[in-house]
Design a protein around this motif. Structure first.
Motif, PDB file in Angstrom:
ATOM      1  N   PHE A  54       0.832  -1.193   0.000  1.00 28.46           N
ATOM      2  CA  PHE A  54       0.000   0.000   0.000  1.00 28.46           C
ATOM      3  C   PHE A  54       0.876   1.256   0.000  1.00 28.46           C
ATOM      4  O   PHE A  54       0.644   2.178  -0.778  1.00 28.46           O
ATOM      5  N   LEU A  55       1.897   1.287   0.842  1.00 21.46           N
ATOM      6  CA  LEU A  55       2.792   2.445   0.889  1.00 21.46           C
ATOM      7  C   LEU A  55       3.584   2.603  -0.408  1.00 21.46           C
ATOM      8  O   LEU A  55       3.826   3.727  -0.861  1.00 21.46           O
ATOM      9  N   THR A  56       3.960   1.497  -1.018  1.00 18.54           N
ATOM     10  CA  THR A  56       4.689   1.551  -2.282  1.00 18.54           C
ATOM     11  C   THR A  56       3.816   2.146  -3.378  1.00 18.54           C
ATOM     12  O   THR A  56       4.274   2.998  -4.147  1.00 18.54           O
ATOM     13  N   VAL A  57       2.569   1.720  -3.451  1.00 20.97           N
ATOM     14  CA  VAL A  57       1.654   2.258  -4.452  1.00 20.97           C
ATOM     15  C   VAL A  57       1.427   3.750  -4.208  1.00 20.97           C
ATOM     16  O   VAL A  57       1.434   4.544  -5.150  1.00 20.97           O
ATOM     17  N   LEU A  58       1.240   4.146  -2.955  1.00 21.27           N
ATOM     18  CA  LEU A  58       1.071   5.565  -2.646  1.00 21.27           C
ATOM     19  C   LEU A  58       2.307   6.375  -3.043  1.00 21.27           C
ATOM     20  O   LEU A  58       2.190   7.479  -3.578  1.00 21.27           O
ATOM     21  N   ALA A  59       3.491   5.829  -2.787  1.00 20.51           N
ATOM     22  CA  ALA A  59       4.731   6.513  -3.149  1.00 20.51           C
ATOM     23  C   ALA A  59       4.848   6.663  -4.667  1.00 20.51           C
ATOM     24  O   ALA A  59       5.265   7.717  -5.162  1.00 20.51           O
ATOM     25  N   LEU A  60       4.468   5.638  -5.416  1.00 20.86           N
ATOM     26  CA  LEU A  60       4.525   5.717  -6.869  1.00 20.86           C
ATOM     27  C   LEU A  60       3.532   6.748  -7.409  1.00 20.86           C
ATOM     28  O   LEU A  60       3.858   7.505  -8.335  1.00 20.86           O
ATOM     29  N   ILE A  91       4.141  14.406  -8.721  1.00 24.60           N
ATOM     30  CA  ILE A  91       5.195  15.411  -8.569  1.00 24.60           C
ATOM     31  C   ILE A  91       5.941  15.598  -9.883  1.00 24.60           C
ATOM     32  O   ILE A  91       6.223  16.724 -10.298  1.00 24.60           O
ATOM     33  N   ASP A  92       6.251  14.503 -10.568  1.00 25.78           N
ATOM     34  CA  ASP A  92       6.958  14.599 -11.842  1.00 25.78           C
ATOM     35  C   ASP A  92       6.107  15.314 -12.885  1.00 25.78           C
ATOM     36  O   ASP A  92       6.632  16.101 -13.676  1.00 25.78           O
ATOM     37  N   LYS A  93       4.804  15.070 -12.901  1.00 23.47           N
ATOM     38  CA  LYS A  93       3.921  15.770 -13.819  1.00 23.47           C
ATOM     39  C   LYS A  93       3.959  17.274 -13.549  1.00 23.47           C
ATOM     40  O   LYS A  93       4.039  18.072 -14.479  1.00 23.47           O
ATOM     41  N   PHE A  94       3.926  17.652 -12.283  1.00 20.80           N
ATOM     42  CA  PHE A  94       3.999  19.071 -11.924  1.00 20.80           C
ATOM     43  C   PHE A  94       5.304  19.686 -12.420  1.00 20.80           C
ATOM     44  O   PHE A  94       5.310  20.771 -13.008  1.00 20.80           O
ATOM     45  N   VAL A  95       6.414  19.003 -12.216  1.00 19.03           N
ATOM     46  CA  VAL A  95       7.730  19.505 -12.643  1.00 19.03           C
ATOM     47  C   VAL A  95       7.786  19.620 -14.166  1.00 19.03           C
ATOM     48  O   VAL A  95       8.272  20.632 -14.700  1.00 19.03           O
ATOM     49  N   GLN A  96       7.287  18.607 -14.885  1.00 24.41           N
ATOM     50  CA  GLN A  96       7.319  18.645 -16.349  1.00 24.41           C
ATOM     51  C   GLN A  96       6.409  19.741 -16.894  1.00 24.41           C
ATOM     52  O   GLN A  96       6.773  20.421 -17.861  1.00 24.41           O
ATOM     53  N   ASP A  97       5.228  19.918 -16.299  1.00 22.87           N
ATOM     54  CA  ASP A  97       4.334  20.994 -16.728  1.00 22.87           C
ATOM     55  C   ASP A  97       4.977  22.360 -16.528  1.00 22.87           C
ATOM     56  O   ASP A  97       4.857  23.252 -17.374  1.00 22.87           O
TER      57      ASP A  97
END
Length: 57
Positions: free
Chosen positions: A18-24, A30-36
């Motif tokens: 569950f924590l791994t899925v949340l982290a992904l 976050i990466d989408k925000f940075v790329q945008d």
């Protein structure tokens, strides 16, 4: 529900998954925000993804 003698391991495994899925999910958002933000900065400089590359002939 009786998970037997391995209940600690089973619960820990589910919690870790569950924590791994949340982290992904967080990483992708976050990466989408940075790329945008990077695309917006490039657009402000006049660079567009739709412009043909002048180096190609």
């Amino acid at each position: 529900m009786d998970l037997g003698p391995h209940s600690g391991f089973i619960i820990a495994s589910y919690a870790l998954c569950f924590l791994t899925v949340l982290a992904l999910i967080a990483w992708v958002r976050i990466d989408k925000f940075v790329q945008d933000r990077a695309l917006k900065q490039l657009a402000e400089q006049g660079i567009s993804r739709n412009q043909p590359d002048s180096r190609k002939t």
